[in-house]
Every structure is written in C-alpha cells, then in structure tokens.
Design an enzyme around this catalytic site. Structure first.
Site, PDB file in Angstrom:
ATOM      1  N   ASN A   1      24.828  53.593  85.930  1.00  0.00           N
ATOM      2  CA  ASN A   1      26.115  53.299  85.285  1.00  0.00           C
ATOM      3  C   ASN A   1      26.757  54.631  84.920  1.00  0.00           C
ATOM      4  O   ASN A   1      26.322  55.291  83.980  1.00  0.00           O
ATOM      5  CB  ASN A   1      25.849  52.447  84.032  1.00  0.00           C
ATOM      6  CG  ASN A   1      27.094  52.244  83.186  1.00  0.00           C
ATOM      7  OD1 ASN A   1      28.212  52.519  83.618  1.00  0.00           O
ATOM      8  ND2 ASN A   1      26.891  51.761  81.961  1.00  0.00           N
TER       9      ASN A   1
ATOM     10  N   LYS B   1      29.700  55.098  83.758  1.00  0.00           N
ATOM     11  CA  LYS B   1      30.658  54.991  82.639  1.00  0.00           C
ATOM     12  C   LYS B   1      31.953  55.717  83.012  1.00  0.00           C
ATOM     13  O   LYS B   1      32.331  55.730  84.176  1.00  0.00           O
ATOM     14  CB  LYS B   1      30.027  55.516  81.353  1.00  0.00           C
ATOM     15  CG  LYS B   1      28.641  54.894  81.115  1.00  0.00           C
ATOM     16  CD  LYS B   1      28.044  55.165  79.771  1.00  0.00           C
ATOM     17  CE  LYS B   1      26.695  54.442  79.666  1.00  0.00           C
ATOM     18  NZ  LYS B   1      26.077  54.561  78.370  1.00  0.00           N
TER      19      LYS B   1
ATOM     20  N   HIS C   1      28.503  45.118  78.748  1.00  0.00           N
ATOM     21  CA  HIS C   1      27.850  46.330  78.234  1.00  0.00           C
ATOM     22  C   HIS C   1      28.236  46.491  76.761  1.00  0.00           C
ATOM     23  O   HIS C   1      29.361  46.182  76.369  1.00  0.00           O
ATOM     24  CB  HIS C   1      28.302  47.547  79.048  1.00  0.00           C
ATOM     25  CG  HIS C   1      27.500  48.772  78.748  1.00  0.00           C
ATOM     26  ND1 HIS C   1      27.719  49.531  77.613  1.00  0.00           N
ATOM     27  CD2 HIS C   1      26.472  49.359  79.405  1.00  0.00           C
ATOM     28  CE1 HIS C   1      26.851  50.526  77.599  1.00  0.00           C
ATOM     29  NE2 HIS C   1      26.088  50.450  78.678  1.00  0.00           N
TER      30      HIS C   1
ATOM     31  N   GLU D   1      29.086  48.954  75.104  1.00  0.00           N
ATOM     32  CA  GLU D   1      30.289  49.770  74.876  1.00  0.00           C
ATOM     33  C   GLU D   1      31.551  48.942  75.029  1.00  0.00           C
ATOM     34  O   GLU D   1      32.545  49.158  74.324  1.00  0.00           O
ATOM     35  CB  GLU D   1      30.275  50.983  75.822  1.00  0.00           C
ATOM     36  CG  GLU D   1      29.226  52.007  75.375  1.00  0.00           C
ATOM     37  CD  GLU D   1      28.689  52.900  76.478  1.00  0.00           C
ATOM     38  OE1 GLU D   1      29.292  52.954  77.550  1.00  0.00           O
ATOM     39  OE2 GLU D   1      27.636  53.534  76.243  1.00  0.00           O
TER      40      GLU D   1
ATOM     41  N   GLU E   1      19.475  46.216  76.842  1.00  0.00           N
ATOM     42  CA  GLU E   1      19.863  47.558  76.416  1.00  0.00           C
ATOM     43  C   GLU E   1      20.041  47.588  74.901  1.00  0.00           C
ATOM     44  O   GLU E   1      21.109  47.230  74.397  1.00  0.00           O
ATOM     45  CB  GLU E   1      21.191  47.956  77.076  1.00  0.00           C
ATOM     46  CG  GLU E   1      21.126  48.049  78.572  1.00  0.00           C
ATOM     47  CD  GLU E   1      22.100  49.083  79.111  1.00  0.00           C
ATOM     48  OE1 GLU E   1      21.678  49.924  79.898  1.00  0.00           O
ATOM     49  OE2 GLU E   1      23.282  49.073  78.695  1.00  0.00           O
TER      50      GLU E   1
ATOM     51  N   GLY F   1      22.191  56.437  75.225  1.00  0.00           N
ATOM     52  CA  GLY F   1      22.724  57.788  75.095  1.00  0.00           C
ATOM     53  C   GLY F   1      22.161  58.576  73.920  1.00  0.00           C
ATOM     54  O   GLY F   1      22.704  59.618  73.560  1.00  0.00           O
TER      55      GLY F   1
ATOM     56  N   SER G   1      18.448  55.330  77.544  1.00  0.00           N
ATOM     57  CA  SER G   1      17.707  56.594  77.569  1.00  0.00           C
ATOM     58  C   SER G   1      16.532  56.596  78.542  1.00  0.00           C
ATOM     59  O   SER G   1      15.500  57.211  78.265  1.00  0.00           O
ATOM     60  CB  SER G   1      17.257  56.991  76.158  1.00  0.00           C
ATOM     61  OG  SER G   1      18.389  57.231  75.325  1.00  0.00           O
TER      62      SER G   1
END
Ligand code: PGA
Length: 245
Positions: A8, A10, A90, A92, A160, A166, A205
């Site tokens: 991904n 992003k 996701h 985000e 996730e 991250g 991660s």
C-alpha cells in the site's frame, strides 16, 4: 490457499517510483506467492502496463459507478485503468474521511460488482485494545464492512491495528494469533466453507526483519505492507519471507 503480499503506497510515489514495480517484477518473474501493489490512483494505468506478475490495485473506490462526486474514482474506472483489487476501509480513510462500516460495505459491494477483489481492513485503536475491546471491535468492523455474497475469490481481509501502522510497533505474535483466529471463526460462521478460503493478512509495521515470525503465525496468510513496500528491495525481502513461510 495461495499466500499474498500486498503493498500500500498510500499518497507516495511519482512516475519515477514505477521503476520499483518494474524491479520487483524483474526480480520475481514467477513469484511463489501473489504480489499486489496499490500505488496512488494516478499511477495505476502506467503501473499495470509494466507490472508483469505484480497485480496492481487501488486504495479506495466510490460506491457509485459514476455521477456527480467531484474528486472520487469509481470501481469500474479503477478496473478499466488496470486495477484488479482495491483496498477499502483502511483506518486512514476511516479517520481522515469519517468512513463507517456501512460505507465500506457499500464500496466493497460496488468493487466486487466491478470485478475487483475487495481488500477490506479492520483494526482496533490503542485505547480500544487497552480497554480489552479488540475482538469486539474487529468483529463488528468485519460484520459491518463485508458485504453478503463475498467469496474467497472476491474478498481479502487485513487485520491492521491502528496503533501499529507506521509506528514501528507491532502486536505480540500471540495477539496477532488471537485476532486472526477470531476473524477466521467469524468468516466461517458467516460464509461457511467459503470463509475458510478468504485470505487474512496482517498489516502494521511489517518489515523484512519481523516478517518471517509474523508469517509463521496460524491463520496469517500474508501481509499488507505500507512503508516497506515503497522500495523493491525491501518489499522483495518480505515477499521472499512469505515464499519461505
Ligand atoms: P505500515 O502501513 O506498513 O507503514 O505500518 C501498513 C498499512 O497502513 O497498510
């Protein structure tokens, strides 16, 4: 079941970054696992031309096929550009765009109708884990975000944990095992035998140095990789770890 390493990107990557996809494809003309990359929407068309065995996908899709939705991209548009899957829900997007389970489910339904695989993400926030709510949260997200009629061929689910994305922090292997077992159980309860074939990815991660240990966990069928998918060498090392798992 064939394992899957999905990258991904992003909101990262320009035309020059396409060389990373080419390098990945060159290094692994016949990968032993599925290798997917979701670059920014602007690169999908070009990426799909040079990706070889690497499958290209999108990072979001609107639930409607077309219409007055400035700035959005639909699932049939992604498909026409060369995408074969799309990441949906996701964390985000859930945070930045206030997407809820009902919206993610509508997007997933539209994606599947357009011939894309829906890669649906679930995961708890750190406070939810601290409060002991992890399984409840991911179970609710799974139930609410996955449309009826999804199959092993049209659905992939990624666990996730929001706090692991991250950050360089990951759950313990036991924590991953517990969540993946729960997601598998929920999928089988809802979809029967078909639910056994839905691939469950861990994301958050994942790096070359922790990938092998994570891939050895029961019911981990691959990974959704953010930062470490941007460079062919780093992502290639994760793909290799998955091939050996
Ligand atoms: P990360 O991102 O690998 O950079 O933690 C994972 C993701 O958000 O899919």
């Amino acid at each position: 079941m064939r394992r899957l390493a999905a990258g991904n990107w992003k909101m990262n990557g320009d035309g020059a970054a396409l060389a990373e996809i080419e390098a990945l494809a060159r290094a692994r003309p016949e990968p032993g696992v599925d290798v997917w990359i979701a670059p920014p929407a602007t690169l999908i068309h070009r990426a799909a031309q040079l990706a070889g065995p690497v499958v290209v996908g999108g990072q979001d899709a609107h639930p409607e096929p077309s219409g007055a939705h400035t700035g959005d991209v639909s699932a049939p548009m992604l498909r026409e550009a060369g995408a074969r899957f799309v990441i949906l829900g996701h964390s985000e997007r859930r945070q930045d765009h206030e997407e809820d389970d009902a919206l993610v489910r509508a997007k997933a339904r539209a994606a599947i109708e357009a011939g894309l695989v829906a890669l649906v993400c679930v995961g708890e926030a750190e406070a939810e884990r601290r409060a002991g709510g992890t399984l409840g949260v991911v179970g609710r997200q799974l139930a609410g975000s996955v449309p009826d009629g999804a199959t092993a061929g049209t659905l992939v689910v990624a666990y996730e944990p929001v706090w692991a994305i991250g950050t360089g922090r990951t759950p313990t292997l036991d924590q991953i095992r517990e969540v993946h077992a729960h997601l598998r159980e929920r999928l089988v309860a809802r979809f029967g035998e078909e639910g056994r074939g839905v691939r469950l990815l861990y994301g958050g991660s994942v790096k070359p140095d922790n990938a092998a240990a994570i891939f050895a966990v029961a019911e981990v069928n691959g990974a959704l990789v953010g930062g470490a998918s941007l460079q062919a060498a780093e992502f290639g090392a994760i793909v290799e770890a998955l091939e050996r798992a």
